[in-house]
Each structure stands twice: as structure tokens, then as C-alpha cells.
Design a protein around this motif. Structure first.
Motif, PDB file in Angstrom:
ATOM      1  N   HIS A 156      -7.271   0.400  -1.597  1.00 23.42           N
ATOM      2  CA  HIS A 156      -6.136   1.343  -2.504  1.00 23.42           C
ATOM      3  C   HIS A 156      -6.472   1.282  -3.766  1.00 23.42           C
ATOM      4  CE1 HIS A 156      -4.289   1.288   1.817  1.00 23.42           C
ATOM      5  NE2 HIS A 156      -3.822   2.351   1.525  1.00 23.42           N
ATOM      6  N   ARG A 168       1.421   6.635  -6.998  1.00 21.58           N
ATOM      7  CA  ARG A 168       0.268   7.335  -7.309  1.00 21.58           C
ATOM      8  C   ARG A 168       0.704   8.915  -7.380  1.00 21.58           C
ATOM      9  NH1 ARG A 168      -4.102   4.135  -5.657  1.00 21.58           N
ATOM     10  NH2 ARG A 168      -4.466   2.997  -7.565  1.00 21.58           N
ATOM     11  N   ASN A 180      -7.107  -4.842   1.522  1.00 20.23           N
ATOM     12  CA  ASN A 180      -6.398  -3.626   1.434  1.00 20.23           C
ATOM     13  C   ASN A 180      -5.963  -3.219   0.070  1.00 20.23           C
ATOM     14  OD1 ASN A 180      -4.735  -1.751   2.876  1.00 20.23           O
ATOM     15  ND2 ASN A 180      -3.510  -3.385   3.750  1.00 20.23           N
ATOM     16  N   THR A 201       0.917  -1.255   0.058  1.00 14.29           N
ATOM     17  CA  THR A 201       0.068  -0.039  -0.075  1.00 14.29           C
ATOM     18  C   THR A 201       0.946   1.269  -0.164  1.00 14.29           C
ATOM     19  OG1 THR A 201       0.023  -0.251   2.301  1.00 14.29           O
ATOM     20  CG2 THR A 201      -2.006  -1.090   1.293  1.00 14.29           C
ATOM     21  N   GLU A 227       0.831   4.281  -2.827  1.00 16.10           N
ATOM     22  CA  GLU A 227       0.727   5.692  -2.714  1.00 16.10           C
ATOM     23  C   GLU A 227       1.805   6.505  -3.177  1.00 16.10           C
ATOM     24  OE1 GLU A 227       0.200   5.547   1.546  1.00 16.10           O
ATOM     25  OE2 GLU A 227      -1.787   4.837   1.590  1.00 16.10           O
TER      26      GLU A 227
END
Length: 254
Positions: free
Chosen positions: A52, A16, A48, A9, A13
Motif C-alpha cells: 500500500h 490518500r 501489506n 490499509t 486508502e
């Protein structure tokens, strides 16, 4: 050993923030892979991923990563980046070690993962993993695994973490190893991560925080020796029998 997907995750992030187009998002969707042996963490990881924004998390497999023979991996299985925290002190069931070359056959999970990581990386691929002190100073098969790692990869940095980072699950001292596949190691930089001011340990209520790594990030590009950082040549490591448990030469005894 992706567990509930914490590393993945964070990776999503991070990617992104750099994504600029729908094509970039497609790459993120297709480029995240994980394998977890235990049913509940696997289920939580799939959930999860959906939280996300990974719409079809079919690349999160419920399997034992070590159960596949090493010789079965081909070019299409190679990856660019691996981040992992394999189980410490875990012992695999009988027969798993036969998936590995004779000189690396052991039932200790962390050692097998280290061999697997080198196999899975593309040339130029990068890896970061958490390993206990025992792997650094261990002998026998551990020595052969470390010699292979230092020959096939550039193990450029070891961040030495203090006790209690994984409290209350284990009090074992751990290390972050960073390496790139394709060139042999010439020297290893060590960085001793200190406790924050006033702290004598970490705990579940006072855990290690990402902000504490600001000093390492600042040092990373410059690579100068200081109170926390020192380097060791491959010749010295070879003379030590590939023992990577190198103490800080400037440490002050408490």
C-alpha cells in the motif's frame, strides 16, 4: 493489535483520497503506526504496508503492546486516532497486569487494551474499537474500566452488531465503540445494526458488507431516535452500575 493490517490499509486508502500534495503523502508515510504480538501476522502486516505504498514500514513493530508500563507513556507517544480490534477473551501472561494501575489490574486482554487506548489518545483524540458483549455487561474490574472511560472520554456511540459477524472464528456478539478523549460522557447513543433483508446470520461465504452501514452513515449526523437507534443518559448508565448492555427499547421479540 494490528494483525495483518486490515484497519491500517483502509485508513491509508481513506487518507490518500484526501491527500492534495507531496507533504500530505509524507504525513501518511510517517503517521501510520501498528504493533502486533504474533510473528506471522506482523510479517504479513509489514508486507501489506509495502503493497500500500508505505515505503519503509518501520512503524509496524513486533511486540506486545501491553508489555510497556502505562506510566512510561509521555506526550510524544500520544496519537490522534486509534482503530483496533483487540483479541476477545484472551488472557495475558503473568506480570503483564503489573504494567497497569492497581484498580485496573486484570489478565483479560480486551480490558487492558481499553485502558491503554484512553492513555494513548491526545486530548481531542478519537478511537473506534470492536468489543464483545461481555465487556459491556461485565462487572468488577470491567465496571471500573467503563467508569474511567465514561469520565475521561465522550463515549458517544455504540453500534450493536448481530451474531456471526466474525464467523467462523467466534459466534460472540460484538459492538463498535466510538469515543473522543477530553470531555466526560453525557449520553450514549446506541444503534442496533440489523441483518440484511432475508438473512438470519452472517457466515464466511456471506459476510457483513460495508454497504450495509449506509443507514448508520445517514443517521450519524442527525442523531434521531428510531427503530434502530436510542440514547441513554449518563445518569441512567451510572444507576445501572455502568452496565452498557442496553437492549433496544423498540425491539420486537422474534
Amino acid at each position: 493489535a494490528c494483525g495483518t493490517g486490515g484497519f491500517l490499509t483502509c485508513a491509508i486508502e481513506h487518507l490518500r483520497k484526501k491527500a492534495k500534495s507531496a507533504r500530505d503523502e509524507e504525513k501518511i508515510q510517517a503517521g501510520i503506526f501498528g504493533v502486533e504480538k504474533k510473528p506471522l501476522p506482523h510479517l504479513l502486516c509489514v508486507t501489506n504496508m509495502m503493497f500500500h505504498g508505505i515505503e519503509v514500514p518501520s512503524n509496524i513493530r513486533h511486540d506486545n503492546t501491553l508489555a510497556r508500563p502505562l506510566r512510561d507513556y509521555g506526550p510524544k507517544d500520544r496519537v490522534d486516532v486509534i482503530i483496533t480490534n483487540p483479541p476477545f477473551g484472551g488472557m495475558e501472561e503473568d506480570g503483564i497486569e503489573s504494567n497497569f494501575p492497581a484498580q485496573f489490574r486484570t489478565r483479560e486482554t480486551a480490558d487492558l487494551f481499553l485502558v491503554l487506548l484512553v492513555t494513548l489518545l491526545k486530548r481531542g483524540g478519537r478511537a473506534a474499537l470492536v468489543l464483545p458483549d461481555g465487556t459491556l455487561f461485565g462487572e468488577g474490574i470491567k465496571t471500573r474500566v467503563k467508569e474511567m472511560l465514561l469520565t475521561e472520554c465522550d463515549l458517544h456511540t455504540i453500534v450493536r452488531l448481530p451474531k456471526g459477524v466474525f464467523a467462523p472464528y467466534t459466534g460472540i456478539k460484538t459492538n463498535l465503540l466510538f469515543f473522543t478523549k477530553g470531555e466526560p460522557t453525557k449520553e450514549v447513543w446506541f444503534y442496533e445494526h440489523p441483518y440484511p433483508a432475508g438473512a438470519k446470520s452472517y457466515s464466511k461465504t456471506k459476510p457483513l458488507r460495508i454497504e450495509e452501514f449506509a443507514a448508520e452513515k445517514k443517521w450519524w449526523g442527525k442523531r434521531e431516535e428510531n427503530e434502530q437507534a436510542w440514547k441513554v443518559s449518563i445518569e441512567d448508565i451510572r444507576a445501572r452500575g455502568f452496565n452498557l448492555d442496553v437492549k433496544n427499547p423498540r425491539a420486537v421479540e422474534e
